[in-house]
Design a protein around this motif. Structure first.
Motif, PDB file in Angstrom:
ATOM      1  N   GLY A 101       0.799  -1.221   0.000  1.00  0.00           N
ATOM      2  CA  GLY A 101       0.000   0.000   0.000  1.00  0.00           C
ATOM      3  C   GLY A 101       0.829   1.266   0.000  1.00  0.00           C
ATOM      4  O   GLY A 101       0.438   2.263   0.588  1.00  0.00           O
ATOM      5  N   GLY A 102       2.003   1.231  -0.658  1.00  0.00           N
ATOM      6  CA  GLY A 102       2.840   2.426  -0.712  1.00  0.00           C
ATOM      7  C   GLY A 102       3.596   2.708   0.563  1.00  0.00           C
ATOM      8  O   GLY A 102       3.889   3.861   0.871  1.00  0.00           O
ATOM      9  N   SER A 103       3.935   1.675   1.313  1.00  0.00           N
ATOM     10  CA  SER A 103       4.683   1.849   2.555  1.00  0.00           C
ATOM     11  C   SER A 103       5.614   0.655   2.758  1.00  0.00           C
ATOM     12  O   SER A 103       5.280  -0.468   2.362  1.00  0.00           O
ATOM     13  CB  SER A 103       3.715   1.965   3.729  1.00  0.00           C
ATOM     14  OG  SER A 103       4.413   2.123   4.943  1.00  0.00           O
ATOM     15  N   ALA A 104       6.776   0.918   3.349  1.00  0.00           N
ATOM     16  CA  ALA A 104       7.732  -0.145   3.670  1.00  0.00           C
ATOM     17  C   ALA A 104       8.438   0.229   4.961  1.00  0.00           C
ATOM     18  O   ALA A 104       8.958   1.340   5.102  1.00  0.00           O
ATOM     19  CB  ALA A 104       8.749  -0.322   2.549  1.00  0.00           C
ATOM     20  N   THR A 105       8.456  -0.708   5.925  1.00  0.00           N
ATOM     21  CA  THR A 105       9.079  -0.476   7.221  1.00  0.00           C
ATOM     22  C   THR A 105      10.191  -1.492   7.433  1.00  0.00           C
ATOM     23  O   THR A 105       9.993  -2.690   7.230  1.00  0.00           O
ATOM     24  CB  THR A 105       8.049  -0.585   8.359  1.00  0.00           C
ATOM     25  OG1 THR A 105       7.057   0.427   8.163  1.00  0.00           O
ATOM     26  CG2 THR A 105       8.696  -0.392   9.721  1.00  0.00           C
ATOM     27  N   PHE A 106      11.357  -0.971   7.842  1.00  0.00           N
ATOM     28  CA  PHE A 106      12.536  -1.795   8.104  1.00  0.00           C
ATOM     29  C   PHE A 106      12.917  -1.672   9.576  1.00  0.00           C
ATOM     30  O   PHE A 106      12.876  -0.579  10.144  1.00  0.00           O
ATOM     31  CB  PHE A 106      13.716  -1.332   7.246  1.00  0.00           C
ATOM     32  CG  PHE A 106      13.501  -1.533   5.773  1.00  0.00           C
ATOM     33  CD1 PHE A 106      13.932  -2.693   5.149  1.00  0.00           C
ATOM     34  CD2 PHE A 106      12.869  -0.565   5.001  1.00  0.00           C
ATOM     35  CE1 PHE A 106      13.745  -2.889   3.788  1.00  0.00           C
ATOM     36  CE2 PHE A 106      12.675  -0.752   3.636  1.00  0.00           C
ATOM     37  CZ  PHE A 106      13.113  -1.913   3.033  1.00  0.00           C
TER      38      PHE A 106
END
Length: 159
Positions: A101-106
């Motif tokens: 959904g247009g988000s990436a968390t690392f």
């Protein structure tokens, strides 16, 4: 146009990051972040901060790689003269916690010896419409101490 290798399916949700992004700062400074599109098993990104007087105090280089069972983000910092940051001579390693959904968390690699993330808890890249990339850098919250606010960079697409 050349026929590029297809991106690994694990990287497809990160394609929203591919672009040149910039954000003005006080006193004429500017931050820039550039991301190459996912190709094969990797993406590459770069970041720099240019001060109002033209000096560039540091650069950041980022590699995102789809490995067999995870997506890994490795990042190094160098000073303006391209000397390694003595506090960060080895790459910081983070793993993709979630994306879509247009988000990436690392988040830091589970092995602290590999993570080398210092006081960083997580970083999130998120699209806010087609022309804004929001980078949120969240610090670890030390027990018994006041919570620190995350750093938020709202960068606009560079045309």
């Amino acid at each position: 146009a050349p026929a590029f290798p297809k991106a690994a399916s694990a990287l497809e949700p990160l394609a929203f990051m591919a672009c040149a992004w910039a954000m003005p700062q006080p006193n004429g400074a500017m931050i820039e972040e550039h991301w190459m599109a996912p190709r094969g098993s990797a993406m590459l990104g770069s970041f720099r901060r240019v001060l109002g007087n033209g000096a560039t105090p540091f650069y950041e280089f980022t590699q995102v790689v789809a490995e067999k069972d995870r997506v890994v983000l490795r990042q190094i910092h160098v000073h303006g003269n391209f000397d390694p940051d003595p506090k960060r001579t080895e790459p910081m390693v983070r793993v993709l916690e979630r994306s879509g959904g247009g988000s990436a968390t690392f988040v830091p690699d589970p092995d602290p010896a590999k993570a080398r993330s210092g006081d960083l808890a997580r970083i999130t890249y998120a699209a806010d419409g087609p022309d804004v990339l929001v980078l949120t850098v969240e610090p670890r919250q030390p027990e018994g101490k006041p919570a620190q606010a995350p750093l938020v960079f709202r960068m606009k697409r560079v045309s």
